[in-house]
Design an enzyme around this catalytic site. Structure first.
Site, short mmCIF file in Angstrom:
data_model
loop_
_atom_site.label_atom_id
_atom_site.label_comp_id
_atom_site.label_asym_id
_atom_site.label_seq_id
_atom_site.Cartn_x
_atom_site.Cartn_y
_atom_site.Cartn_z
CG ASP A 1 -12.74 -5.14 -2.86
OD1 ASP A 1 -11.73 -5.86 -2.39
OD2 ASP A 1 -12.49 -4.06 -3.34
CG ASP B 1 -2.15 -1.09 1.11
OD1 ASP B 1 -2.37 -1.34 0.06
OD2 ASP B 1 -2.53 -1.52 2.33
#
Lengths: 204, 262
Positions: free
Chosen positions: B130, B11
């Protein structure tokens, strides 16, 4: 100096980055004079066969490449390797550069994940290819493609293949100046860098 | 034989690697280029940079990270997060990324997938998903980082993605993400059965056995993990050594790290 052919295809900066890292001088170009004066040629590329051939025919680049391939080390990578063959069948039949006898067609095996994407192991068919000098064995390289080459004469031109629903040509060679890698040496870690370094050593 | 891929995910915010759970207590922990280099040495098969920056300046910083990584690390590099337009694709690929991952934007604007595939090739278009279970054998797709249920059927969506020309799917299970009890095997199988393109397992990996389970019980091509590698609980090498013992084909880099090569 190695001329990396810039005909608007793919991530050509990766090839340049890899050569820079190895300290090998190179230039991104489609200038015919510069290509003629280079010591070796790399033809990279991702995309579709007919589109790429069209780009190469513009301004006579294809003819220049065919001519130069008889005089100096020449490496096609991925689509650049497929373009070395006589014919491709992506969308439509399309003539290639005709430097290696054979054709390119879709990988079509039931149940197989397509594209062939990821690291696969090189199986050697011809032992004395200088691009594989000094590799340790158990050599994995990175592939991403949905079409594969079919050599007319494996004994003569198929240097290495890998297994993916049958034999997938990984490296081809005309026995003289012209090499083609279906995998991406510039994305194949140390093994790939070694192959590029070996290629640069062919420069006389 | 094609190796199963192990993919560490980083990230990145404003050009720095951050660690943290659910955006709370997010800490700047270093230079993404250093992390990428380290993972590469460990034998990572690919790397994913996930941009959690919202600002325009942050996006520029991300492109610098990609540029600098591509000069030092010679394995495939995927960049995701905040990709909205064809220009975003172009900028990211030109900076040196090999693949670009789109998620919410692709759900809201599926044409982005087909346009990007036409212009840049399917091989560089990854669709991140997702998804969360609604009932037995049924899942729906969420957007905005898993916050909003788009009420889109997962299996219909993956079939559509494939038709639009995506080259790969990165499938994250909201149910298993962060729980560290293993990947979502049932959901992975449902998606792998529905498409021919490669599927990357994401969300839920907490230990060595979880990687092996995903590869043994499903047809997934790769497994992605973030915190496990961030927090140095496992190295990529350890994961691969374990998988080799389990009879799973992976790219073993222990033999080519030798300085003899150069």
């Amino acid at each position: 100096m190695i001329a990396i052919i810039d005909y608007g295809a793919g991530n050509i900066f990766s090839v340049k980055n890899a050569l820079d890292m190895l300290g090998i001088e190179s230039v991104l170009t489609k200038d015919r004079k510069l290509i003629e004066s280079s010591d070796a040629i790399i033809l990279p590329g991702v995309g579709a066969f007919p589109w790429a051939m069209n780009q190469l025919k513009k301004g006579g680049l294809a003819d220049t490449l065919k001519h130069e391939a008889t005089k100096k080390p020449f490496l096609g990578i991925c689509l650049g390797m497929q373009l070395l063959f006589d014919k491709g069948y992506e969308f439509e039949e399309c003539g290639g550069l005709g430097l290696i006898p054979g054709k390119v067609d879709r990988i079509d095996e039931p149940g197989l994940t397509i594209p062939h994407m990821g690291w696969n192991k090189l199986e050697y068919n011809i032992k004395n290819c200088p691009l594989f000098d000094g590799l340790p064995g158990n050599d994995y390289v990175y592939f991403v493609h949905s079409f594969k080459a079919y050599c007319d004469n494996d004994d003569r031109n198929l240097v290495a293949y890998c297994e993916y629903g049958g034999k997938v040509p990984a490296m081809v060679w005309d026995g003289k100046f012209v090499y083609g890698a279906q995998f991406h040496p510039e994305k194949s870690g140390k093994i790939g860098l070694k192959i590029l370094q070996n290629f640069s050593k062919l420069i006389m | 034989m094609l190796a199963k891929r192990i993919i560490p995910c980083l990230d990145v915010r404003d050009g720095h690697v951050v660690k943290g759970v659910n955006f709370e207590g997010v800490k700047d922990v270093g230079d993404p280029v250093d992390f990428a280099y380290e993972y590469n040495i460990q034998g990572a098969d690919e790397l994913v940079f996930y941009d959690i920056t919202a600002s325009h300046e942050g996006r520029g910083a991300m492109l610098d990270v990609v540029r600098n990584t591509a000069k030092k690390v010679f394995i495939p590099l995927t960049v995701g997060g905040g990709i909205k337009t064809i220009d975003d694709f172009r900028d990211t690929l030109r900076a040196g990324a090999d693949k670009v991952s789109v998620n919410s934007q692709a759900v809201q604007n599926p044409e982005l997938i087909s346009k990007a595939a036409d212009i840049f090739g399917s091989q560089c278009v990854v669709v991140g998903i997702d998804a969360k279970k609604v009932s037995d054998g049924k899942w729906t797709v969420y957007i905005n980082g898993g916050r909003i249920d788009y009420k889109l059927d997962l299996i219909e969506w993956v079939k559509q993605i494939e038709k639009l020309g995506a080259g790969e799917i990165c499938l994250n299970s909201i149910d298993t993400d962060g729980v560290r009890g293993g990947y979502d095997i049932e959901m992975l199988n449902a998606v792998c059965d529905a498409v021919k393109i490669p599927v990357i397992a994401s969300g839920g990996c907490g230990k060595l056995e979880d990687f092996a389970e995903a590869f043994k019980k499903t047809n997934c091509s790769a497994a992605l993990a973030a915190s496990l590698f961030h927090f140095k609980e496992l190295t990529v090498n350890e994961v691969k050594s374990y998988l080799i013992k389990q009879g799973i084909p992976v790219r073993d880099v222990t033999n080519n790290l030798s300085p003899r090569l150069f």
